[in-house]
Enzyme design. Structure first.
Site, short mmCIF file in Angstrom:
data_model
loop_
_atom_site.label_atom_id
_atom_site.label_comp_id
_atom_site.label_asym_id
_atom_site.label_seq_id
_atom_site.Cartn_x
_atom_site.Cartn_y
_atom_site.Cartn_z
CD GLU A 169 -3.29 -0.64 1.84
OE1 GLU A 169 -3.23 -0.17 2.91
OE2 GLU A 169 -4.28 -0.81 1.32
CD GLN A 319 -13.23 -7.04 7.43
OE1 GLN A 319 -13.96 -8.13 7.39
NE2 GLN A 319 -12.22 -6.90 6.34
P1 FAD Z 1 -4.75 1.08 16.62
O1 FAD Z 1 -5.71 1.35 15.51
O2 FAD Z 1 -3.24 0.98 16.57
O3 FAD Z 1 -5.23 2.17 17.73
C1 FAD Z 1 -4.71 2.15 19.09
C2 FAD Z 1 -4.78 3.39 19.68
O4 FAD Z 1 -3.91 3.41 20.98
C3 FAD Z 1 -4.22 4.75 19.26
O5 FAD Z 1 -5.41 5.57 19.06
C4 FAD Z 1 -3.21 4.87 19.79
O6 FAD Z 1 -2.76 6.37 19.91
C5 FAD Z 1 -3.30 4.64 21.34
N1 FAD Z 1 -2.18 4.20 22.20
C6 FAD Z 1 -1.31 3.28 21.70
N2 FAD Z 1 -0.33 3.18 22.80
C7 FAD Z 1 -0.69 4.04 23.89
C8 FAD Z 1 -0.16 4.31 25.16
N3 FAD Z 1 0.74 3.86 25.55
N4 FAD Z 1 -0.99 5.09 25.76
C9 FAD Z 1 -2.08 5.78 25.26
N5 FAD Z 1 -2.52 5.55 23.96
C10 FAD Z 1 -1.95 4.61 23.06
N6 FAD Z 1 -6.66 -3.33 8.38
C11 FAD Z 1 -7.55 -3.43 7.57
O7 FAD Z 1 -8.64 -4.07 8.16
N7 FAD Z 1 -7.69 -3.09 6.36
C12 FAD Z 1 -6.58 -2.22 5.69
O8 FAD Z 1 -6.94 -2.12 4.69
C13 FAD Z 1 -5.68 -2.13 6.50
N8 FAD Z 1 -4.53 -1.42 5.97
C14 FAD Z 1 -3.61 -0.78 6.65
C15 FAD Z 1 -2.63 0.10 6.16
C16 FAD Z 1 -1.51 0.49 6.97
C17 FAD Z 1 -0.61 1.53 6.42
C18 FAD Z 1 -1.34 -0.04 8.33
C19 FAD Z 1 -0.19 0.46 9.28
C20 FAD Z 1 -2.44 -1.03 8.90
C21 FAD Z 1 -3.26 -1.20 8.16
N9 FAD Z 1 -4.46 -2.18 8.58
C22 FAD Z 1 -5.46 -2.42 7.79
C23 FAD Z 1 -4.32 -2.85 10.09
C24 FAD Z 1 -5.21 -1.79 11.12
O9 FAD Z 1 -4.71 -0.62 10.98
C25 FAD Z 1 -4.71 -2.26 12.40
O10 FAD Z 1 -4.92 -3.74 12.59
C26 FAD Z 1 -5.74 -1.54 13.34
O11 FAD Z 1 -5.34 -0.26 13.38
C27 FAD Z 1 -5.90 -2.17 14.65
O12 FAD Z 1 -6.66 -1.40 15.48
P2 FAD Z 1 -6.40 -1.23 17.05
O13 FAD Z 1 -7.95 -0.40 17.40
O14 FAD Z 1 -6.37 -2.53 17.73
O15 FAD Z 1 -5.33 -0.26 17.42
#
Ligand code: FAD
Length: 406
Positions: A169, A319
């Site tokens: 990507e 997702q």
């Molecule tokens: P995150 O989205 O990582 O959110 C974590 C949150 O916790 C953030 O707001 C962060 O600020 C906060 N945080 C972290 N550590 C701390 C701390 N110590 N103290 C306070 N706050 C903290 N997935 C798909 O399904 N489809 C896609 O097309 C896709 N494309 C992607 C493209 C890229 C470039 C990347 C990097 C990832 C992609 N993914 C995709 C994967 C997807 O982004 C992740 O699986 C998803 O973001 C995970 O969600 P989450 O809620 O677990 O964590």
């Protein structure tokens, strides 16, 4: 009646979905929610590569967390979580007093994984937050300006370590910006070298060979190439060193910009809090609870969720994080109100990998392949759906993707 304290860590996909569900299903008479994030904004992690390439400004992929906080029942604390004290049921923060909880939902997300390869931390740029994505674009711009000063072609070379989903990507977004980089540098577009290096013989093996070849052709048409079957050994300043996986012959790429996208692990806070899951992804039971404490839910990229049907570990995706956040919130409410808990189940709607803003490859459902411009439109529909689920209609209207040019 004393209120039940629910603390949510992380306002990513999983955390915000959990918050919205708690606010919808719960009520201020019995629930007190605290959401913690290190930023005052939510970011669409799935779009970080567009900020890194300079295709989008950061404000297009972020919105204020305040927008989704119902202040009748939720407090938002902007701070960094340093540790979860499971025994004391408290969360330690960098700049505030510790928070105690009755229920905890941990959605701290992912960090860049370097697999212990020497020199990555010092000499390659990670892409795991808005700031790091902005740093990458700033670095590219600086390199292009530097070329104007000394005409050293290394400034024009950008190498992406890893050609998995994220690497491809990013390569797509970088290749679409090639003319812009050339203009900044005062060079011809074909002097800008954009390359990904990956250990696998075939990138994106989740897709069919035909689909991947289509994606590779689109990239090649924009002057970007993928070097497959090259295991990365180390990164030195401006040099990525590798060995050919089949012949063992060493090689190197010299580049002013080296971006690291070989994989991710869950937040280091998990290991710091005594969790021992591989790459900071930790086991959960069928209700998404920490197997050692039914009042702690692990959701999104910090969890190792097993597909109940196939019994396989599910890949970390936005997702999946959304589904987990919803189930965790439902279960917290059910537990407080003595209703039956929901078991985790998951059906992937499909996967679409963007190749820049105008093309993509993907699979809808289990086997319907899509490619090209229609696939890129489908990708935008998927992004808008997740924006709807975390932020609601207001955010879709102001930050949603509707046309070719975002
Ligand atoms: P995150 O989205 O990582 O959110 C974590 C949150 O916790 C953030 O707001 C962060 O600020 C906060 N945080 C972290 N550590 C701390 C701390 N110590 N103290 C306070 N706050 C903290 N997935 C798909 O399904 N489809 C896609 O097309 C896709 N494309 C992607 C493209 C890229 C470039 C990347 C990097 C990832 C992609 N993914 C995709 C994967 C997807 O982004 C992740 O699986 C998803 O973001 C995970 O969600 P989450 O809620 O677990 O964590």
């Amino acid at each position: 009646m004393e209120k039940t304290k629910v603390v949510i860590l992380g306002a990513g996909y999983a955390g915000l979905m959990a918050l919205r569900q708690l606010q919808k299903r719960g009520d201020a008479s019995f629930l007190e929610i605290t959401l913690v994030d290190r930023n005052p904004y939510h970011y669409e992690a799935t779009d970080l590569h567009e900020v890194a390439a300079g295709a989008l400004d950061a404000d297009r992929i972020t919105y204020p967390i305040d927008h989704v906080v119902d202040d009748k029942m939720t407090y938002f604390v902007e701070d960094t979580v340093t540790k979860i004290d499971k025994q004391a049921r408290r969360v330690e923060l960098a700049n505030h007093d510790a928070l105690s909880y009755d229920y905890l939902i941990v959605g701290l997300g992912f960090e860049s994984e370097d697999f212990g390869i020497p020199g990555v931390q010092e000499n390659a740029l990670a892409m795991d937050s808005v700031e790091s994505a902005q740093r990458i674009y700033q670095h590219i711009e600086d390199e292009m300006h530097a070329y104007r000063e000394d005409n050293d072609p290394r400034h024009l070379h950008i190498v992406v370590a890893g050609a998995g989903f994220t690497g491809v990507e990013l390569l797509g977004a970088l290749s679409e910006q090639r003319d812009k980089y050339a203009e900044i540098a005062g060079a011809a577009p074909n002097q800008i070298q954009i390359m990904a290096v990956d250990g696998a013989q075939r990138p994106l093996s989740v897709f069919s060979e035909k689909l991947v070849n289509y994606g590779i052709d689109v990239l090649r048409g924009r002057g970007a190439v993928i070097e497959s079957g090259k295991g990365i050994d180390s990164v030195e300043p401006g040099v990525l060193k590798y060995s050919d996986r089949q012949t063992g012959v060493p090689g190197e790429v010299v580049a002013g910009t080296i971006i690291w996208t070989t994989g991710v692990r869950g937040s280091h806070v998990m290991a710091d809090s005594g969790y021992t899951g591989k790459r900071n992804r930790n086991s959960v039971n069928r209700y998404l609870q920490d197997p050692e404490d039914s009042h702690v839910y692990l959701v999104g990229d910090v969890a190792a969720a097993i597909d109940p049907e196939s019994e396989q570990l599910l890949p970390t995706t936005a997702q999946l994080a959304l589904v987990m956040g919803e189930i965790a919130a439902k279960n917290v409410i059910a537990d407080i109100t003595d209703y039956e808990l929901t078991e985790f189940s998951y059906k992937s709607l499909g996967t679409v990998c963007s190749i820049g803003n105008t093309s993509a490859i993907g699979v809808v459902g289990t086997d319907h392949e899509v490619k090209g411009y229609p696939a890129s439109m489908l990708k935008k529909v998927i992004m808008n759906k997740s924006l709807m689920e975390t932020g609601g209609m207001k955010e879709v209207l102001s930050k949603g993707r509707f046309d070719l040019y975002h």
